[in-house]
Motif scaffolding. Sequence first.
Motif, PDB file in Angstrom:
ATOM      1  N   VAL A  37       0.831  -1.201   0.000  1.00 14.21           N
ATOM      2  CA  VAL A  37       0.000   0.000   0.000  1.00 14.21           C
ATOM      3  C   VAL A  37       0.869   1.255   0.000  1.00 14.21           C
ATOM      4  N   GLN A  38       1.922   1.258   0.798  1.00 17.85           N
ATOM      5  CA  GLN A  38       2.800   2.421   0.806  1.00 17.85           C
ATOM      6  C   GLN A  38       3.439   2.634  -0.571  1.00 17.85           C
ATOM      7  N   HIS A  39       3.824   1.552  -1.206  1.00 18.88           N
ATOM      8  CA  HIS A  39       4.378   1.646  -2.562  1.00 18.88           C
ATOM      9  C   HIS A  39       3.376   2.309  -3.509  1.00 18.88           C
ATOM     10  N   LEU A  40       2.134   1.842  -3.505  1.00 18.82           N
ATOM     11  CA  LEU A  40       1.131   2.375  -4.418  1.00 18.82           C
ATOM     12  C   LEU A  40       0.815   3.836  -4.108  1.00 18.82           C
ATOM     13  N   ARG A  41       0.608   4.139  -2.833  1.00 17.71           N
ATOM     14  CA  ARG A  41       0.242   5.511  -2.479  1.00 17.71           C
ATOM     15  C   ARG A  41       1.375   6.491  -2.770  1.00 17.71           C
ATOM     16  N   SER A  42       2.605   6.028  -2.619  1.00 20.77           N
ATOM     17  CA  SER A  42       3.737   6.934  -2.823  1.00 20.77           C
ATOM     18  C   SER A  42       3.886   7.349  -4.276  1.00 20.77           C
ATOM     19  N   HIS A  43       3.255   6.602  -5.206  1.00 20.09           N
ATOM     20  CA  HIS A  43       3.381   6.917  -6.621  1.00 20.09           C
ATOM     21  C   HIS A  43       2.203   7.721  -7.157  1.00 20.09           C
ATOM     22  N   ALA A  44       1.316   8.205  -6.299  1.00 24.62           N
ATOM     23  CA  ALA A  44       0.254   9.092  -6.771  1.00 24.62           C
ATOM     24  C   ALA A  44       0.878  10.406  -7.257  1.00 24.62           C
TER      25      ALA A  44
ATOM     26  N   GLY B  87       6.061   6.766   5.389  1.00 21.22           N
ATOM     27  CA  GLY B  87       6.456   5.390   5.097  1.00 21.22           C
ATOM     28  C   GLY B  87       7.741   5.340   4.300  1.00 21.22           C
ATOM     29  N   PHE B  88       8.567   4.372   4.597  1.00 22.85           N
ATOM     30  CA  PHE B  88       9.774   4.155   3.813  1.00 22.85           C
ATOM     31  C   PHE B  88       9.429   3.286   2.604  1.00 22.85           C
ATOM     32  N   VAL B  89       9.792   3.781   1.436  1.00 23.88           N
ATOM     33  CA  VAL B  89       9.554   3.065   0.182  1.00 23.88           C
ATOM     34  C   VAL B  89      10.851   3.062  -0.624  1.00 23.88           C
ATOM     35  N   GLN B  90      10.833   2.305  -1.716  1.00 19.31           N
ATOM     36  CA  GLN B  90      12.034   2.173  -2.544  1.00 19.31           C
ATOM     37  C   GLN B  90      11.945   3.076  -3.776  1.00 19.31           C
ATOM     38  N   ARG B  91      13.057   3.716  -4.081  1.00 23.53           N
ATOM     39  CA  ARG B  91      13.229   4.411  -5.344  1.00 23.53           C
ATOM     40  C   ARG B  91      14.592   4.017  -5.908  1.00 23.53           C
ATOM     41  N   ASP B  92      14.552   3.325  -7.046  1.00 25.54           N
ATOM     42  CA  ASP B  92      15.781   2.860  -7.677  1.00 25.54           C
ATOM     43  C   ASP B  92      16.619   2.035  -6.715  1.00 25.54           C
ATOM     44  N   GLY B  93      15.953   1.191  -5.923  1.00 19.65           N
ATOM     45  CA  GLY B  93      16.650   0.299  -5.011  1.00 19.65           C
ATOM     46  C   GLY B  93      17.139   0.943  -3.738  1.00 19.65           C
ATOM     47  N   VAL B  94      16.791   2.209  -3.518  1.00 17.60           N
ATOM     48  CA  VAL B  94      17.250   2.933  -2.331  1.00 17.60           C
ATOM     49  C   VAL B  94      16.050   3.331  -1.487  1.00 17.60           C
ATOM     50  N   PRO B  95      16.090   3.091  -0.152  1.00 21.09           N
ATOM     51  CA  PRO B  95      14.973   3.513   0.688  1.00 21.09           C
ATOM     52  C   PRO B  95      14.895   5.040   0.784  1.00 21.09           C
ATOM     53  N   VAL B  96      13.683   5.562   0.636  1.00 18.53           N
ATOM     54  CA  VAL B  96      13.413   6.984   0.796  1.00 18.53           C
ATOM     55  C   VAL B  96      12.159   7.114   1.656  1.00 18.53           C
TER      56      VAL B  96
ATOM     57  N   VAL C  72       1.855  14.021  -2.651  1.00 19.72           N
ATOM     58  CA  VAL C  72       2.895  13.155  -2.096  1.00 19.72           C
ATOM     59  C   VAL C  72       4.243  13.824  -2.303  1.00 19.72           C
ATOM     60  N   GLN C  73       5.101  13.745  -1.295  1.00 18.91           N
ATOM     61  CA  GLN C  73       6.493  14.152  -1.436  1.00 18.91           C
ATOM     62  C   GLN C  73       7.376  12.993  -1.015  1.00 18.91           C
ATOM     63  N   VAL C  74       8.529  12.886  -1.655  1.00 20.87           N
ATOM     64  CA  VAL C  74       9.496  11.847  -1.334  1.00 20.87           C
ATOM     65  C   VAL C  74      10.805  12.521  -0.973  1.00 20.87           C
ATOM     66  N   ALA C  75      11.389  12.120   0.166  1.00 21.96           N
ATOM     67  CA  ALA C  75      12.609  12.740   0.663  1.00 21.96           C
ATOM     68  C   ALA C  75      13.706  11.704   0.822  1.00 21.96           C
ATOM     69  N   SER C  76      14.897  12.036   0.388  1.00 23.45           N
ATOM     70  CA  SER C  76      16.055  11.172   0.622  1.00 23.45           C
ATOM     71  C   SER C  76      16.465  11.272   2.080  1.00 23.45           C
ATOM     72  N   VAL C  77      16.940  10.174   2.635  1.00 18.24           N
ATOM     73  CA  VAL C  77      17.360  10.149   4.034  1.00 18.24           C
ATOM     74  C   VAL C  77      18.705   9.448   4.139  1.00 18.24           C
ATOM     75  N   THR C  78      19.459   9.839   5.174  1.00 22.40           N
ATOM     76  CA  THR C  78      20.683   9.131   5.501  1.00 22.40           C
ATOM     77  C   THR C  78      20.309   7.791   6.115  1.00 22.40           C
ATOM     78  N   LEU C  79      20.970   6.731   5.698  1.00 23.11           N
ATOM     79  CA  LEU C  79      20.621   5.402   6.166  1.00 23.11           C
ATOM     80  C   LEU C  79      21.557   4.953   7.276  1.00 23.11           C
TER      81      LEU C  79
ATOM     82  N   THR D   9       9.471   3.285  10.400  1.00 20.58           N
ATOM     83  CA  THR D   9      10.728   2.660  10.812  1.00 20.58           C
ATOM     84  C   THR D   9      11.334   1.922   9.632  1.00 20.58           C
ATOM     85  N   HIS D  10      12.647   2.088   9.484  1.00 16.26           N
ATOM     86  CA  HIS D  10      13.364   1.331   8.455  1.00 16.26           C
ATOM     87  C   HIS D  10      14.533   0.597   9.085  1.00 16.26           C
ATOM     88  N   LEU D  11      14.631  -0.701   8.811  1.00 14.66           N
ATOM     89  CA  LEU D  11      15.730  -1.534   9.280  1.00 14.66           C
ATOM     90  C   LEU D  11      16.561  -1.972   8.082  1.00 14.66           C
ATOM     91  N   SER D  12      17.874  -1.963   8.239  1.00 17.06           N
ATOM     92  CA  SER D  12      18.756  -2.283   7.121  1.00 17.06           C
ATOM     93  C   SER D  12      18.982  -3.777   6.950  1.00 17.06           C
TER      94      SER D  12
END
Length: 811
Positions: free
Chosen positions: A594-601, A647-656, A697-704, A718-721
């Motif tokens: 759901v987070q994946h779908l909503r993040s692409h609106a 929510g943390f989602v993926q963009r090009d294989g990177v969590p954002v 929707v906005q997407v922000a890069s974060v330090t991992l 929450t994001h776990l590596s």
Amino acid sequence: MIRTDLHEGWTLRADGGPVPAGIAGVAVPAVVPGTVHTDLLAAGLIPDPYDGMNEAELVWAHRASWRYDTTVTATPAAADERIDLVFDGLDTVAAVEMDNTLLGRTANMHRGYRFDVRRLITGAAVPLTVRFSSALSYAEQMQRQLGERPRAYGHPFNAVRKMACSFGWDWGPDLQTAGIWRPVRLERWRVARLAEVRPLATLDDDGRTGRLAVHVSVERSGFGAAGELLVSVTVGDRPAVALRLAADADEGVVEVAVPDAAVWWPAGYGAQPLSTVTVELHDGDGAALDAYTKKVGFRSVRLDETPDADGTRFALVVNGRPVFVKGLNWIPEDHLLTRLTRADYAAAVDRAVEANANLLRIWGGGIYEADDFYDVCDERGILVWQDFLLACAAYAEEEPLRTEILAEARDNIVRLSSHASLAIWNGGNENIWGHEDWNWKSRLGDATWGARYYYEDFPALLAELDPTRPYHPGSPSSPGFDPEVVHPNDAAHGTRHEWDAWNREDYTWHDRNVPRFCSEFGWQAPPTWSTLTAALSDGDLHQGSPAFLLHQKADDGNGKLNRGLAHHVRVPEDFADWHWATQLNQARATTYAVQHLRSHAPRTMGSILWQLNDCWPVTSWAVVDGSGRRKPAWYALRRAYAPRLLGFVQRDGVPVLAVVNDTDTPWLASVRLRHADFAGVVHAEERIDISVPPRSVQVASVTLSDLVVADADGLRATHLSAEDFAIPYDPNALSATASAAEGGYSVTVTASSFAHDIALLADRVAPDAVVDDLLIDLLPGESHTFTVTTTADVDPKRFLDPEVLRTCLTA
């Protein structure tokens, strides 16, 4: 018009087939509306089909025949009077007899039937009999006549107009009910009656002027000379608007403009005012003949399918505003349909409302739902996506099937057209996709498969009867394209079903596609512990027991559950631990998708999870089980469908970090980001100021880092590596206390180390217990209090039992 229900005094008995000796020849009281299974169950002649192995023990009923008997006592018809016997629904292959006279035969549970019985009503008690023969045997006969066509399951459900899932599904039992399943009555009338009334309510582009077009068709009695008729239409407290039907006219339209109409909105967009529409039919002298009353809501709805750089948009637009659909698929709420009440429908729809949903899709293998369902959706602001009832199969376009499918479609378009909640019609479920991908073509050859229904018949019926709503030819499909050129499940166009994640991969597979609208996706889990243990004995509580497997209908379902678990956690050997782990994995899969779908609106404009509900106790994709208990995934969905989401989602294989604002006001906040190790020890902190416009929707890069915790306005992501099986969680991270509280109990947990997905499985303590929240993450020193509502009087310490108070560690 005088209507008299005929629901009393019925008896039921076997009428042929392989009926057990203890049932053959026995007459039992019959509840009408009802079914054979519920009557036999009430009489103690069969065990509960939902328990243990009982479903398998009732297979004999597939070939049985039954008869319902009563008597009808009514005053004989006057010289100018009609008396009709009306059945709103017969399940399914039936012969109707009155006074030993055959009135007619039926083979469709999705439509109603009317018989003129004036000559049979004598004033004495007249016998009325309805004989039901095996729907399975009839379907096999039709299959031989029309030719076998591909389908998803063994029984030829596509050859008879009966609820497809009556014959079993990958979440439902194979019980094949029979009976008088909807109301039956006598209708006495003179001169004319209202045969069809379609109040189509819309809203002008100005957003203020309501338009009501009331289409009326009448049937004349045929006694005496045809005369002029008067139709009057009243909307709320406005003056009535009249229509005169000349002696040679049987239909007309009354149009009413409603300036400054109270506008109906979907949940989350505004209020749901409804206006009462009353239609009265009078003869030329002003005598009342018939009346009709419904509630309507003024709104407009259209489907935006504009081509764009990414393919073709697919967005519902209500009152001029695009709506991101936060939906759930709906199957019948109980396989034994006639047990459902308005309260049951209200409770089920409210569970969708409480999960922040705004749409329910009525799946094409079930039924056109009861009026109560649509009424509740009107009142709650839940949009309804209505499938025509063709699912997972090829359907013959020849007689007698063709006439039945078109007749039921017409009946239900007319019946449902008044409802404000009804937003879109859909041609069927997975049939166009199946024709392309499921090896149907080689089996079909030149045989028909249903294309004419989806591309010609249904659109034509809607153009005639309900041009106010959009139509979609199939879910999934890519409208406007040849299916052999653009795949019906193409992510760039129309609707998509995403089942590779569950069937073959992992829930992270969702990242591979960005659909324009995802109308099916989901992940399995068993029902709640109380529901499971009420249906199975203690000895059956293991993955390999025949009874557990009978309540797991998916192909290799347990194998898929275990392979899905293995991507993230160690697969437990203990059944209770496995039960919790699979429920947790369903919740996480739901959140992820759901987070994946909503993040692409707005590229993606819809998410319809499979599924809201179950029809019996079963391992399935539902977030609410067959007893109405919320699974952990329901709580995950409520958070994922919330008006505002972190929510943390993926963009090009990177969590954002995705920041979703599905409200009418800007979201201005400061997001607190903490970077910690797996124990939860924070070693860095930062803040990100966000300003998200309404419905954006906005997407922000974060330090991992090992652990990233984002907090804003009471929301947490929450994001776990690493996956859980690789994280050294502290086994003593939680301390907890429990005490009695008003209406139930209070349980407070405190973390000394990072604790992930804390859950209180309250139903394990008391079957009626409901907890206010689940799946909580805590950093060291943080606390959370769970509130449990229950009528049970229990020792509060039971809520601290390790099989009740869970974290991902115990998975």
